[in-house]
Design a protein around this motif. Structure first.
Motif, mmCIF file in Angstrom:
data_model
loop_
_atom_site.group_PDB
_atom_site.id
_atom_site.type_symbol
_atom_site.label_atom_id
_atom_site.label_comp_id
_atom_site.label_asym_id
_atom_site.label_seq_id
_atom_site.Cartn_x
_atom_site.Cartn_y
_atom_site.Cartn_z
ATOM 1 N N GLU A 294 64.733 48.506 -62.093
ATOM 2 C CA GLU A 294 63.557 48.827 -61.272
ATOM 3 C C GLU A 294 62.353 47.986 -61.685
ATOM 4 O OE1 GLU A 294 63.073 50.890 -58.587
ATOM 5 O OE2 GLU A 294 65.260 51.014 -58.572
ATOM 6 N N ILE A 295 62.164 47.802 -62.986
ATOM 7 C CA ILE A 295 61.055 46.959 -63.469
ATOM 8 C C ILE A 295 61.271 45.528 -62.981
ATOM 9 C CG2 ILE A 295 59.935 45.964 -65.508
ATOM 10 C CD1 ILE A 295 60.593 48.665 -66.950
ATOM 11 N N GLU B 220 60.407 45.394 -59.398
ATOM 12 C CA GLU B 220 58.945 45.521 -59.229
ATOM 13 C C GLU B 220 58.254 44.177 -59.488
ATOM 14 O OE1 GLU B 220 55.552 47.400 -58.173
ATOM 15 O OE2 GLU B 220 57.436 48.509 -58.290
ATOM 16 N N THR C 284 56.787 51.617 -62.015
ATOM 17 C CA THR C 284 58.190 52.050 -62.075
ATOM 18 C C THR C 284 58.284 53.457 -62.656
ATOM 19 O OG1 THR C 284 58.998 49.780 -62.293
ATOM 20 C CG2 THR C 284 60.460 51.538 -63.071
#
Length: 94
Positions: free
Chosen positions: A71-72, A75, A19
């Motif tokens: 985003e993490i 992911e 990320t």
């Protein structure tokens, strides 16, 4: 630490690192450097103290911090529903 915990820890570190690297190598290096300088830890160690990563991300990215957490989460994909990863994301989002 058993093999399952090692795998979870590696996946978590990979998700955070990838990320940050998507944001740019200089940003990634800032985070790594500040974690080391302020807390004497590295991204793979953050599973034990997610608040260290949280503070560093907030210091560096300010208002974009929530986007990074999302985003993490993305992911991690399907793994985010597992307690280990969910607890980590919740600790970052508090």
């Amino acid at each position: 630490m058993d093999a399952e915990n090692n795998a979870k820890r590696a996946l978590l570190a990979f998700a955070v690192e990838s990320t940050l690297l998507r944001m740019g190598k200089p940003e990634y290096e800032k985070v790594v450097s500040k974690l080391e300088k302020d807390y004497n830890c590295y991204i793979p160690d953050c599973h034990e103290n997610p608040e260290f990563l949280k503070r560093v991300l907030q210091d560096i990215f300010g208002d974009a911090y929530d986007d990074i957490i999302n985003e993490i989460r993305a992911e991690l994909g399907e793994f985010v529903s597992q307690k280990y990863f969910d607890d980590f994301i919740k600790a970052l989002a508090r």
